[in-house]
Design an enzyme around this catalytic site. Sequence first.
Site, PDB file in Angstrom:
ATOM      1  N   SER A   1      73.444   4.285  42.921  1.00  0.00           N
ATOM      2  CA  SER A   1      73.711   5.337  43.914  1.00  0.00           C
ATOM      3  C   SER A   1      72.960   5.021  45.202  1.00  0.00           C
ATOM      4  O   SER A   1      71.865   4.454  45.170  1.00  0.00           O
ATOM      5  CB  SER A   1      73.242   6.676  43.353  1.00  0.00           C
ATOM      6  OG  SER A   1      73.048   7.589  44.414  1.00  0.00           O
TER       7      SER A   1
ATOM      8  N   ARG B   1      75.232   4.960  38.732  1.00  0.00           N
ATOM      9  CA  ARG B   1      76.382   5.805  38.390  1.00  0.00           C
ATOM     10  C   ARG B   1      77.375   5.015  37.549  1.00  0.00           C
ATOM     11  O   ARG B   1      77.626   3.839  37.817  1.00  0.00           O
ATOM     12  CB  ARG B   1      77.100   6.279  39.648  1.00  0.00           C
ATOM     13  CG  ARG B   1      76.289   7.225  40.506  1.00  0.00           C
ATOM     14  CD  ARG B   1      77.205   7.972  41.479  1.00  0.00           C
ATOM     15  NE  ARG B   1      76.446   8.543  42.582  1.00  0.00           N
ATOM     16  CZ  ARG B   1      75.754   9.679  42.522  1.00  0.00           C
ATOM     17  NH1 ARG B   1      75.719  10.366  41.383  1.00  0.00           N
ATOM     18  NH2 ARG B   1      75.104  10.117  43.563  1.00  0.00           N
TER      19      ARG B   1
ATOM     20  N   GLU C   1      87.331   9.894  50.310  1.00  0.00           N
ATOM     21  CA  GLU C   1      86.643   9.717  49.035  1.00  0.00           C
ATOM     22  C   GLU C   1      87.194  10.819  48.123  1.00  0.00           C
ATOM     23  O   GLU C   1      87.574  11.894  48.602  1.00  0.00           O
ATOM     24  CB  GLU C   1      85.133   9.897  49.200  1.00  0.00           C
ATOM     25  CG  GLU C   1      84.487   8.800  50.018  1.00  0.00           C
ATOM     26  CD  GLU C   1      82.953   8.844  49.993  1.00  0.00           C
ATOM     27  OE1 GLU C   1      82.343   7.786  49.880  1.00  0.00           O
ATOM     28  OE2 GLU C   1      82.369   9.946  50.098  1.00  0.00           O
ATOM     29  N   ALA C   2      87.209  10.539  46.816  1.00  0.00           N
ATOM     30  CA  ALA C   2      87.750  11.533  45.885  1.00  0.00           C
ATOM     31  C   ALA C   2      87.048  12.879  46.045  1.00  0.00           C
ATOM     32  O   ALA C   2      87.652  13.943  45.906  1.00  0.00           O
ATOM     33  CB  ALA C   2      87.598  11.021  44.463  1.00  0.00           C
TER      34      ALA C   2
ATOM     35  N   ASP D   1      77.624  21.502  54.448  1.00  0.00           N
ATOM     36  CA  ASP D   1      77.707  21.309  55.899  1.00  0.00           C
ATOM     37  C   ASP D   1      79.150  21.085  56.355  1.00  0.00           C
ATOM     38  O   ASP D   1      79.401  20.599  57.456  1.00  0.00           O
ATOM     39  CB  ASP D   1      76.775  20.171  56.360  1.00  0.00           C
ATOM     40  CG  ASP D   1      77.105  18.826  55.736  1.00  0.00           C
ATOM     41  OD1 ASP D   1      77.832  18.814  54.714  1.00  0.00           O
ATOM     42  OD2 ASP D   1      76.653  17.800  56.262  1.00  0.00           O
TER      43      ASP D   1
ATOM     44  N   ASP E   1      81.570  19.070  55.574  1.00  0.00           N
ATOM     45  CA  ASP E   1      82.222  17.780  55.822  1.00  0.00           C
ATOM     46  C   ASP E   1      83.032  17.312  54.617  1.00  0.00           C
ATOM     47  O   ASP E   1      83.542  16.200  54.600  1.00  0.00           O
ATOM     48  CB  ASP E   1      81.223  16.699  56.297  1.00  0.00           C
ATOM     49  CG  ASP E   1      80.166  16.358  55.255  1.00  0.00           C
ATOM     50  OD1 ASP E   1      80.107  17.027  54.205  1.00  0.00           O
ATOM     51  OD2 ASP E   1      79.397  15.413  55.513  1.00  0.00           O
TER      52      ASP E   1
ATOM     53  N   SER F   1      73.188  19.440  53.687  1.00  0.00           N
ATOM     54  CA  SER F   1      74.470  19.828  53.106  1.00  0.00           C
ATOM     55  C   SER F   1      74.271  20.854  51.981  1.00  0.00           C
ATOM     56  O   SER F   1      73.576  21.850  52.169  1.00  0.00           O
ATOM     57  CB  SER F   1      75.204  18.573  52.630  1.00  0.00           C
ATOM     58  OG  SER F   1      76.519  18.880  52.301  1.00  0.00           O
TER      59      SER F   1
ATOM     60  N   ARG G   1      77.537   1.283  39.532  1.00  0.00           N
ATOM     61  CA  ARG G   1      76.929   0.896  40.824  1.00  0.00           C
ATOM     62  C   ARG G   1      75.655   1.709  41.029  1.00  0.00           C
ATOM     63  O   ARG G   1      75.545   2.838  40.510  1.00  0.00           O
ATOM     64  CB  ARG G   1      77.897   1.132  41.987  1.00  0.00           C
ATOM     65  CG  ARG G   1      78.428   2.543  42.049  1.00  0.00           C
ATOM     66  CD  ARG G   1      79.275   2.787  43.274  1.00  0.00           C
ATOM     67  NE  ARG G   1      78.491   3.021  44.465  1.00  0.00           N
ATOM     68  CZ  ARG G   1      77.964   4.191  44.807  1.00  0.00           C
ATOM     69  NH1 ARG G   1      78.125   5.262  44.028  1.00  0.00           N
ATOM     70  NH2 ARG G   1      77.267   4.324  45.904  1.00  0.00           N
TER      71      ARG G   1
HETATM   72  C1  LIG Z   1      80.303   9.152  43.598  1.00  0.00           C
HETATM   73  C2  LIG Z   1      80.028   9.965  44.813  1.00  0.00           C
HETATM   74  O1  LIG Z   1      80.605  11.036  44.952  1.00  0.00           O
HETATM   75  N1  LIG Z   1      79.162   9.447  45.686  1.00  0.00           N
HETATM   76  C3  LIG Z   1      78.763  10.143  46.924  1.00  0.00           C
HETATM   77  C4  LIG Z   1      77.278  10.024  47.152  1.00  0.00           C
HETATM   78  O2  LIG Z   1      76.944   8.641  47.265  1.00  0.00           O
HETATM   79  P1  LIG Z   1      76.166   7.807  46.154  1.00  0.00           P
HETATM   80  O3  LIG Z   1      75.880   6.498  46.831  1.00  0.00           O
HETATM   81  O4  LIG Z   1      77.136   7.672  45.013  1.00  0.00           O
HETATM   82  O5  LIG Z   1      74.971   8.565  45.747  1.00  0.00           O
HETATM   83  O6  LIG Z   1      76.924  10.660  48.382  1.00  0.00           O
HETATM   84  C5  LIG Z   1      77.529  10.066  49.531  1.00  0.00           C
HETATM   85  C6  LIG Z   1      76.990  10.778  50.770  1.00  0.00           C
HETATM   86  O7  LIG Z   1      77.294  12.131  50.767  1.00  0.00           O
HETATM   87  C7  LIG Z   1      79.058  10.163  49.404  1.00  0.00           C
HETATM   88  O8  LIG Z   1      79.654   9.528  50.516  1.00  0.00           O
HETATM   89  C8  LIG Z   1      79.510   9.519  48.098  1.00  0.00           C
HETATM   90  O9  LIG Z   1      80.886   9.716  47.926  1.00  0.00           O
HETATM   91 MG   LIG Z   2      78.194  17.390  53.186  1.00  0.00          MG
END
Ligand SMILES: CC(=O)N[C@H]1[C@@H](OP(=O)(O)O)O[C@H](CO)[C@@H](O)[C@@H]1O
Ligand SMILES: [Mg+2]
Length: 515
Positions: free
Chosen positions: A481, A488, A348-349, A247, A249, A67, A479
Amino acid sequence: MNEEQRSLLLSCSSHYLPPQGVKLSYGTAGFRADASLLQSTVYRVGILAALRSLKTQLVIGVMITASHNKVSDNGVKIADPSGGMLSQHWEPFADALANAPSPQDLVQLINDFVKKENIQFSGVKPAEVLLGRDTRPSGNALLKAAKEGLASVIAAVAIDMGILTTPQLHWMVRARNKGMKASEHDYFGQLSSSFRCLMDLIPRERGTFGGMKDKLVVDGANGKEKVVPHGFGSKDVGTRCASLDGDADRLVYFCVSPESSSKINLIDGDKILSLFALFIGEQLRILNEQVDTKNSYQARLGVVQTAYANGASTNYLKQLGLEVNLTPTGVKYLHEKAAGFDVGIYFEANGHGTILFSESFIGWLEATTYELSSGSKGSEEKKAALRLLAVGKLINQAVGDALSGLLLVEVILQHMGWSLDRWNELYQDLPSRQLKVKVADRTAVVTANAETVVVSPPCLQEAINAEIANYPQGRSFVRPSGTEDVVRVYAEASTQEGADSLACSVAQLVEHFLG
Ligand SMILES: CC(=O)N[C@H]1[C@@H](OP(=O)(O)O)O[C@H](CO)[C@@H](O)[C@@H]1O
Ligand SMILES: [Mg+2]
């Protein structure tokens, strides 16, 4: 697994030994690492894809991309037969496969798994795997590794689909398994014909476009961290802009702030979700009001968010009377939840999201438009049904897709007669702040209730609650990551100063409890 298959795997895999001292994990979005470390992983994902295809007897996808990460990174992920993410049930096998130290260990692991899953190699359809990659220089060599992984499994066919966006590959896998044509040309054909259909269905009286300008500027991941892209400034105030990640998405919209040309007003995934929910809700109301009751279909509309959704968006959606569901972070969770509705919208935001339609609702819409086709040709209910059918074709139901999402946003803005500002004013985001905390072991943080509550370490949640209580409209959660080695922290409050200070205090608590 017969002797021929074993010795094929042994000899091929000896050319792809895993890097020493590196632990690879399938994670939220497949394997990601510096490209130089990924040869053996991608080779092994090729094997995994072949096994998954043999097991399901359907087409599987392998996408090579990292990505928007650094150009020297790369990554690999699998598209399941539905076009969605790899079944979570296979993730532990993916991890074990990537980390198996020697060819002998690898073959043993595969042999055990094949037995457990009862995967057949003969008397079945050959495995069929579609391969895609992004434009990274390392893509070609990794593609070769994936192909060799596939060639290590008897009766596996690799089909190289070339350079694609991630959602295109997922779309192709879904289409192939539905017996549809699935080239890149077919993808663009479906997007453009459904877009045109929706444009043609815009009510005439709304065709003034509310002062909406024709020009849309699309930024290819140059505008991160809520800063204005290069070359943008006061001349661009008022221009409607969209931003895609590497990428394609993820999708967000933005405009240069009229108050300061170095700032942007961000219109994020939450607001795209709200726009989609309004439009779909309007079409469902028209259908419910007008289709005679004996033929009616009470379609269940549900929306799905994560704890990162701005609190103002969740309030807004609830005020619309919608069922708002919360899941843990990661598209696989949101997608699964959304699939339980007749129309499930998830975002997702940060802009990952799409709309899912149930087979039975699509069937009902098709029958309804067919029945209505003779009598009431241009009736409102027929138009509403046609719009929903076209949305089901325009939106990529396999996975979030910035290109298809962008076309749907554009058509809905035109349909509503809304400018970007009008859309942005649906509700006002609460100020928020995200921070990352580096700790010794992030897995020590265990959460519950869609990541909104910490259950371990003990007492951390009580301490966070005590901080939150100091801030009007305060909300905060932490949580680990799934993609980075950090914990995070998210905080929101009625003012930016409040959100910043709450995030800081909670980050200090995390440091204190986790060292
Ligand atoms: C807060 C945040 O934006 N987290 C992202 C990030 O995940 P984390 O588990 O927070 O690292 O990468 C993921 C995959 O691209 C996406 O799905 C998610 O929304
Ligand atoms: Mg992507």
